[in-house]
Design a protein around this motif. Structure first.
Motif, PDB file in Angstrom:
ATOM      1  N   ALA A   1      42.281  40.644  31.982  1.00  0.00           N
ATOM      2  CA  ALA A   1      42.152  41.061  33.565  1.00  0.00           C
ATOM      3  C   ALA A   1      43.368  42.037  33.953  1.00  0.00           C
ATOM      4  N   THR A   2      44.621  41.645  33.290  1.00  0.00           N
ATOM      5  CA  THR A   2      45.729  42.547  33.921  1.00  0.00           C
ATOM      6  C   THR A   2      45.687  44.012  33.069  1.00  0.00           C
ATOM      7  N   GLN A   3      45.049  44.090  32.021  1.00  0.00           N
ATOM      8  CA  GLN A   3      45.036  45.380  31.347  1.00  0.00           C
ATOM      9  C   GLN A   3      43.846  46.109  31.943  1.00  0.00           C
ATOM     10  N   LEU A   4      42.782  45.423  32.139  1.00  0.00           N
ATOM     11  CA  LEU A   4      41.747  46.139  32.886  1.00  0.00           C
ATOM     12  C   LEU A   4      42.044  46.612  34.153  1.00  0.00           C
ATOM     13  N   LEU A   5      42.778  45.849  34.947  1.00  0.00           N
ATOM     14  CA  LEU A   5      43.509  46.208  36.223  1.00  0.00           C
ATOM     15  C   LEU A   5      44.137  47.503  36.123  1.00  0.00           C
ATOM     16  N   GLY A   6      44.970  47.580  35.078  1.00  0.00           N
ATOM     17  CA  GLY A   6      45.729  48.915  34.775  1.00  0.00           C
ATOM     18  C   GLY A   6      45.001  49.966  34.518  1.00  0.00           C
ATOM     19  N   GLU A   7      43.978  49.740  33.850  1.00  0.00           N
ATOM     20  CA  GLU A   7      43.122  50.966  33.521  1.00  0.00           C
ATOM     21  C   GLU A   7      42.307  51.504  34.713  1.00  0.00           C
ATOM     22  N   LEU A   8      42.184  50.422  35.821  1.00  0.00           N
ATOM     23  CA  LEU A   8      41.456  50.738  36.985  1.00  0.00           C
ATOM     24  C   LEU A   8      42.417  51.683  37.686  1.00  0.00           C
ATOM     25  N   HIS A   9      43.531  51.022  37.876  1.00  0.00           N
ATOM     26  CA  HIS A   9      44.428  51.896  38.510  1.00  0.00           C
ATOM     27  C   HIS A   9      45.028  53.254  38.032  1.00  0.00           C
ATOM     28  N   GLY A  10      44.914  53.273  36.824  1.00  0.00           N
ATOM     29  CA  GLY A  10      45.292  54.534  35.904  1.00  0.00           C
ATOM     30  C   GLY A  10      43.921  55.550  36.018  1.00  0.00           C
ATOM     31  N   GLY A  11      43.148  55.027  36.641  1.00  0.00           N
ATOM     32  CA  GLY A  11      42.181  56.200  36.658  1.00  0.00           C
ATOM     33  C   GLY A  11      41.138  56.335  35.521  1.00  0.00           C
ATOM     34  N   THR A  12      41.285  55.597  34.366  1.00  0.00           N
ATOM     35  CA  THR A  12      40.408  55.422  33.126  1.00  0.00           C
ATOM     36  C   THR A  12      39.196  55.097  33.808  1.00  0.00           C
ATOM     37  N   ILE A  13      39.065  54.190  34.688  1.00  0.00           N
ATOM     38  CA  ILE A  13      37.588  53.857  35.211  1.00  0.00           C
ATOM     39  C   ILE A  13      37.640  54.115  36.744  1.00  0.00           C
ATOM     40  N   PRO A  14      37.036  55.395  37.295  1.00  0.00           N
ATOM     41  CA  PRO A  14      37.440  55.613  38.529  1.00  0.00           C
ATOM     42  C   PRO A  14      36.475  54.716  39.556  1.00  0.00           C
ATOM     43  N   PRO A  15      37.179  54.775  41.086  1.00  0.00           N
ATOM     44  CA  PRO A  15      36.509  53.822  41.833  1.00  0.00           C
ATOM     45  C   PRO A  15      35.042  54.095  42.141  1.00  0.00           C
ATOM     46  N   GLY A  16      34.374  52.771  41.991  1.00  0.00           N
ATOM     47  CA  GLY A  16      32.933  52.841  42.295  1.00  0.00           C
ATOM     48  C   GLY A  16      32.068  53.055  40.915  1.00  0.00           C
ATOM     49  N   GLU A  17      32.919  53.428  39.826  1.00  0.00           N
ATOM     50  CA  GLU A  17      31.933  53.699  38.475  1.00  0.00           C
ATOM     51  C   GLU A  17      31.721  52.342  37.826  1.00  0.00           C
ATOM     52  N   ARG A  18      30.626  52.210  37.126  1.00  0.00           N
ATOM     53  CA  ARG A  18      30.174  51.137  36.660  1.00  0.00           C
ATOM     54  C   ARG A  18      31.141  51.032  35.296  1.00  0.00           C
ATOM     55  N   LEU A  19      31.402  49.774  35.420  1.00  0.00           N
ATOM     56  CA  LEU A  19      32.232  49.348  34.049  1.00  0.00           C
ATOM     57  C   LEU A  19      31.320  49.179  32.573  1.00  0.00           C
ATOM     58  N   PRO A  20      31.864  49.417  31.493  1.00  0.00           N
ATOM     59  CA  PRO A  20      31.222  49.069  30.367  1.00  0.00           C
ATOM     60  C   PRO A  20      30.891  47.664  30.409  1.00  0.00           C
ATOM     61  N   GLY A  21      29.889  47.503  29.685  1.00  0.00           N
ATOM     62  CA  GLY A  21      29.234  46.335  29.121  1.00  0.00           C
ATOM     63  C   GLY A  21      30.118  45.112  28.445  1.00  0.00           C
ATOM     64  N   GLU A  22      29.740  43.901  28.722  1.00  0.00           N
ATOM     65  CA  GLU A  22      30.742  42.854  28.271  1.00  0.00           C
ATOM     66  C   GLU A  22      30.765  43.137  26.811  1.00  0.00           C
TER      67      GLU A  22
ATOM     68  N   VAL B   1      38.065  36.581  37.438  1.00  0.00           N
ATOM     69  CA  VAL B   1      39.472  36.715  38.070  1.00  0.00           C
ATOM     70  C   VAL B   1      39.311  38.101  38.955  1.00  0.00           C
ATOM     71  N   LEU B   2      38.970  39.246  38.331  1.00  0.00           N
ATOM     72  CA  LEU B   2      38.945  40.336  39.404  1.00  0.00           C
ATOM     73  C   LEU B   2      37.670  40.289  40.351  1.00  0.00           C
ATOM     74  N   ARG B   3      36.857  39.605  39.849  1.00  0.00           N
ATOM     75  CA  ARG B   3      35.677  39.578  41.291  1.00  0.00           C
ATOM     76  C   ARG B   3      36.452  38.729  42.238  1.00  0.00           C
ATOM     77  N   ARG B   4      36.894  37.752  41.966  1.00  0.00           N
ATOM     78  CA  ARG B   4      37.665  36.831  42.965  1.00  0.00           C
ATOM     79  C   ARG B   4      38.587  37.373  44.025  1.00  0.00           C
ATOM     80  N   ASP B   5      39.335  38.370  43.190  1.00  0.00           N
ATOM     81  CA  ASP B   5      40.234  39.234  44.216  1.00  0.00           C
ATOM     82  C   ASP B   5      39.660  40.540  44.960  1.00  0.00           C
ATOM     83  N   GLY B   6      38.221  40.704  44.647  1.00  0.00           N
ATOM     84  CA  GLY B   6      37.623  41.824  45.407  1.00  0.00           C
ATOM     85  C   GLY B   6      38.005  43.077  44.690  1.00  0.00           C
ATOM     86  N   LEU B   7      38.118  42.922  43.287  1.00  0.00           N
ATOM     87  CA  LEU B   7      38.675  44.438  42.492  1.00  0.00           C
ATOM     88  C   LEU B   7      37.585  44.887  41.699  1.00  0.00           C
TER      89      LEU B   7
END
Length: 248
Positions: A22-43, A63-69
């Motif tokens: 979750a922490t690593q994925l959050l870092g990719e979200l903040h870093g712009g690897t996955i832009p806001p609103g963009e679909r995440l890759p599948g499981e 974890v990320l859903r509970r935090d609204g991310l």
């Protein structure tokens, strides 16, 4: 026991594996690897990316859903961090294929309140024979070359949530000019994140190209569908893409 979230930064020994993912994925979200609103890759793709099981990925996403991310709907998960949608006004113009007005050429747009084409009604979830706002656009050079015609139908969701579009219902008689070039801006201002899919086909029996654009929001609700026909082989369709910055 205290809940572990990606906002906490315990050591690797203290943090469970799903928490580290979750922490690593959050870092990719903040870093712009996955832009806001963009679909995440599948499981499965995320599991391969982080070299963990799909169950670990599910726990990390929770974890990320509970935090609204991250939000999840029937079409998958997408990032909900604050920020500009992936599509910017410069790369997503309404209607698809619209050009700057040429004072020596022809450029006209009108709106009507009518039953949309059957394929539009199906794509937008509109019952047969039920009317909606339909936008028609046409442009050509002064000599008539490069003719472009576009027909757009809007969904009930777009008309209910985008105030500027709803106002056109009372004057949608097809007679007055109606430039809706800010339609996508209006949708964003209404809190909708735009996702679009463009299908391009070459006509078999005529020198023309058809582009069908479907736009939906972050909840996978259809907003509009446009059919653009370019009647000249010599004309060009130019698509611009804005890519997210690479993570540092």
């Amino acid at each position: 026991m205290a809940r572990t979230t990606p906002h906490d930064h315990p050591t690797a020994d203290d943090q469970p594996l799903y928490g580290r993912v979750a922490t690593q994925l959050l870092g990719e979200l903040h870093g712009g690897t996955i832009p806001p609103g963009e679909r995440l890759p599948g499981e499965r793709q995320l599991a391969e990316h982080f070299q963990v099981s799909r169950e670990t990925v599910r726990q990390a996403l929770e974890v990320l859903r509970r935090d609204g991310l991250v939000a999840t709907d029937r079409r998958g998960s997408h990032a909900t961090l604050a920020g500009q949608p992936v599509e910017t006004p410069s790369s997503l113009t309404f209607p698809v294929g619209a050009r700057s007005t040429d004072p020596t050429g022809f450029d006209r747009a009108t709106v009507t309140w009518e039953t949309p084409p059957p394929d539009h009604a199906e794509a937008l979830g509109i019952a047969p024979h039920r009317p909606t706002l339909v936008h028609r656009y046409a442009s050509a050079a002064a000599d008539g070359s490069g003719l472009r015609t576009a027909v757009t139908s809007f969904s009930a969701v777009a008309l209910a949530e985008v105030e500027e579009l709803a106002r056109y219902r009372d004057r949608a008689d097809g007679s007055a000019a109606a430039q809706l070039r800010r339609a996508y801006d209006w949708m964003r201002r209404a809190g909708l994140t735009l996702h679009h899919r463009d299908a391009i086909t070459q006509a078999a029996d005529a020198p023309s190209v058809r582009v069908t654009r479907r736009v939906h929001d972050q909840y996978a609700r259809p907003l509009e569908i446009t059919d653009l026909v370019v009647e000249s082989q010599q004309d060009a369709l130019i698509y611009e893409f804005t890519l997210p910055a690479a993570a540092g």
